[in-house]
Design a protein around this motif. Structure first.
Motif, PDB file in Angstrom:
ATOM      1  N   HIS A 151       1.362  -1.398   0.227  1.00 50.72           N
ATOM      2  CA  HIS A 151       0.115   0.070  -0.212  1.00 50.72           C
ATOM      3  C   HIS A 151       0.347   1.359  -0.135  1.00 50.72           C
ATOM      4  CE1 HIS A 151      -3.166  -2.914   1.768  1.00 50.72           C
ATOM      5  NE2 HIS A 151      -3.846  -2.280   0.588  1.00 50.72           N
ATOM      6  N   PRO A 152       2.182   1.071   0.724  1.00 47.17           N
ATOM      7  CA  PRO A 152       2.332   2.404   0.686  1.00 47.17           C
ATOM      8  C   PRO A 152       3.357   2.894  -0.823  1.00 47.17           C
ATOM      9  CG  PRO A 152       3.461   0.991   2.408  1.00 47.17           C
ATOM     10  CD  PRO A 152       2.482   0.106   1.886  1.00 47.17           C
ATOM     11  N   LEU A 153       3.574   1.793  -1.463  1.00 48.96           N
ATOM     12  CA  LEU A 153       3.438   2.249  -3.879  1.00 48.96           C
ATOM     13  C   LEU A 153       2.480   2.812  -3.432  1.00 48.96           C
ATOM     14  CD1 LEU A 153       5.274   2.086  -6.078  1.00 48.96           C
ATOM     15  CD2 LEU A 153       4.682   0.046  -5.964  1.00 48.96           C
ATOM     16  N   GLN A 154       1.265   2.062  -3.727  1.00 45.17           N
ATOM     17  CA  GLN A 154       0.052   2.948  -3.497  1.00 45.17           C
ATOM     18  C   GLN A 154      -0.182   4.797  -2.748  1.00 45.17           C
ATOM     19  OE1 GLN A 154      -3.491   0.752  -3.165  1.00 45.17           O
ATOM     20  NE2 GLN A 154      -2.492  -0.897  -3.368  1.00 45.17           N
ATOM     21  N   ILE A 155      -0.001   5.062  -2.264  1.00 43.00           N
ATOM     22  CA  ILE A 155       0.197   6.403  -1.309  1.00 43.00           C
ATOM     23  C   ILE A 155       0.524   7.281  -2.037  1.00 43.00           C
ATOM     24  CG2 ILE A 155       0.184   7.774   0.434  1.00 43.00           C
ATOM     25  CD1 ILE A 155      -1.306   5.321   2.086  1.00 43.00           C
ATOM     26  N   ARG A 156       2.224   6.661  -2.453  1.00 42.08           N
ATOM     27  CA  ARG A 156       3.161   7.328  -2.840  1.00 42.08           C
ATOM     28  C   ARG A 156       2.915   7.240  -4.713  1.00 42.08           C
ATOM     29  NH1 ARG A 156       6.423   3.732   0.118  1.00 42.08           N
ATOM     30  NH2 ARG A 156       7.523   2.749  -1.521  1.00 42.08           N
ATOM     31  N   SER A 157       2.574   7.087  -5.079  1.00 44.71           N
ATOM     32  CA  SER A 157       2.013   7.026  -6.892  1.00 44.71           C
ATOM     33  C   SER A 157       1.541   7.637  -6.482  1.00 44.71           C
ATOM     34  CB  SER A 157       1.780   5.008  -7.257  1.00 44.71           C
ATOM     35  OG  SER A 157       2.642   4.822  -6.708  1.00 44.71           O
ATOM     36  N   PHE A 158       0.705   8.266  -5.972  1.00 43.53           N
ATOM     37  CA  PHE A 158      -0.898   8.845  -5.907  1.00 43.53           C
ATOM     38  C   PHE A 158      -0.754   9.850  -5.535  1.00 43.53           C
ATOM     39  CE2 PHE A 158      -4.271  11.022  -3.484  1.00 43.53           C
ATOM     40  CZ  PHE A 158      -5.588  10.585  -5.279  1.00 43.53           C
ATOM     41  N   ALA A 159       0.456  10.403  -4.566  1.00 45.05           N
ATOM     42  CA  ALA A 159       1.532  11.593  -4.246  1.00 45.05           C
ATOM     43  C   ALA A 159       1.450  12.343  -6.050  1.00 45.05           C
ATOM     44  CB  ALA A 159       2.421  11.426  -3.798  1.00 45.05           C
ATOM     45  N   ARG A 160       2.462  11.204  -6.482  1.00 38.31           N
ATOM     46  CA  ARG A 160       2.923  11.984  -7.985  1.00 38.31           C
ATOM     47  C   ARG A 160       1.985  12.405  -8.844  1.00 38.31           C
ATOM     48  NH1 ARG A 160       7.707  10.153  -9.377  1.00 38.31           N
ATOM     49  NH2 ARG A 160       9.059   9.219  -7.631  1.00 38.31           N
TER      50      ARG A 160
ATOM     51  N   ALA B 223       1.848  -1.248 -14.657  1.00 46.85           N
ATOM     52  CA  ALA B 223       3.606  -0.609 -13.690  1.00 46.85           C
ATOM     53  C   ALA B 223       4.259  -1.563 -12.643  1.00 46.85           C
ATOM     54  CB  ALA B 223       3.036   0.379 -13.997  1.00 46.85           C
ATOM     55  N   SER B 224       5.146  -0.763 -12.383  1.00 47.73           N
ATOM     56  CA  SER B 224       6.268  -1.695 -11.062  1.00 47.73           C
ATOM     57  C   SER B 224       7.442  -0.335 -10.528  1.00 47.73           C
ATOM     58  CB  SER B 224       7.056  -1.984 -11.947  1.00 47.73           C
ATOM     59  OG  SER B 224       6.904  -3.431 -13.138  1.00 47.73           O
ATOM     60  N   THR B 225       6.812   0.803 -11.229  1.00 48.33           N
ATOM     61  CA  THR B 225       7.344   2.254  -9.800  1.00 48.33           C
ATOM     62  C   THR B 225       6.564   3.413  -9.823  1.00 48.33           C
ATOM     63  OG1 THR B 225       8.170   3.131 -12.266  1.00 48.33           O
ATOM     64  CG2 THR B 225      10.118   1.610 -11.365  1.00 48.33           C
ATOM     65  N   GLU B 226       6.746   3.830  -9.159  1.00 44.88           N
ATOM     66  CA  GLU B 226       5.933   5.045  -8.653  1.00 44.88           C
ATOM     67  C   GLU B 226       5.540   5.856  -9.943  1.00 44.88           C
ATOM     68  OE1 GLU B 226       7.460   7.544  -5.781  1.00 44.88           O
ATOM     69  OE2 GLU B 226       8.294   5.416  -4.226  1.00 44.88           O
ATOM     70  N   GLU B 227       6.662   6.098 -10.369  1.00 41.96           N
ATOM     71  CA  GLU B 227       6.487   7.013 -12.066  1.00 41.96           C
ATOM     72  C   GLU B 227       5.725   6.523 -13.194  1.00 41.96           C
ATOM     73  OE1 GLU B 227       7.157   9.922 -14.017  1.00 41.96           O
ATOM     74  OE2 GLU B 227       7.635   9.718 -12.279  1.00 41.96           O
TER      75      GLU B 227
END
Length: 204
Positions: A32-41, A154-158
């Motif tokens: 879930h942290p990846l989801q939140i960081r990606s959403f922040a981007r 997808a794999s990365t935040e970007e």
């Protein structure tokens, strides 16, 4: 495994809300942290975009106990630190009818677990008509999603942020994304209870 896609296929494809929906238990491997960081981007990228100023991330899932509850608190803190807390909702330990309501309203589905063996939740999101973004590994990659035909990988935040941007911007009124929704829904029928039963009987 068989998936109950029939009960989700009645939801309308268009007229969805600016919601990005994540489903699953709050376990470490779900990332879930990846989801939140990606959403922040995504939020940083579209904060002035007229179509996406109100886009929200909805995390629906269950907590098995204190460790999962603590994990949710850490996720809340992460959202706060990234200045997106007011755009992120946590929906915890709710019955399936509540999840179905979100399935019927959300525009985009989000899955970030690496090397998921299969991904029933990914199939359910497709069946419900969501533009689905899943991790570029495991079952979603090998069995479920055909990139840019039935969803996104997808794999990365970007990469996740870019996929969410494409899904959200085009998904609101773009004919191509409407076709993606329909193709994803049609693809999900491969994993229905009925198809499973027929295949199982053939093996016997």
């Amino acid at each position: 495994p068989p998936c109950d896609v029939q009960s989700l296929q009645s939801f309308q494809i268009d007229n969805r809300q600016n919601m990005i929906l994540s489903i699953g238990q709050f376990r470490p491997e779900k990332d879930h942290p990846l989801q939140i960081r990606s959403f922040a981007r995504l939020r940083k990228r579209v904060q002035d975009h007229p179509k996406l100023h109100d886009v929200r991330l909805i995390l629906v899932g269950s907590c098995r106990g204190e460790s999962d509850e603590n994990r949710v608190e850490e996720l809340r803190k992460l959202a706060q630190s990234l200045d997106i807390a007011e755009h992120v909702d946590f929906v915890l330990n709710q019955p399936f009818p509540v999840l179905k309501e979100y399935f019927s309203k959300a525009s985009v589905g989000l899955h970030t677990m690496w090397n998921e063996h299969f991904g029933i939740g990914v199939v359910e999101m497709q069946a419900a008509g969501l533009l689905t973004i899943a991790h570029n590994s495991g079952g979603p990659k090998s069995d479920i999603i055909r990139p840019n035909k039935t969803g996104f990988l997808a794999s990365t935040e970007e990469e996740y942020a870019n996929a969410m941007y494409t899904a959200c911007i085009d998904g609101l009124d773009n004919e191509k994304c409407k076709q993606l929704r329909s193709s994803g829904r049609q693809s999900s029928t491969r994993f229905s209870d009925e198809v499973f039963n027929v295949s199982f009987k053939k093996l016997l």
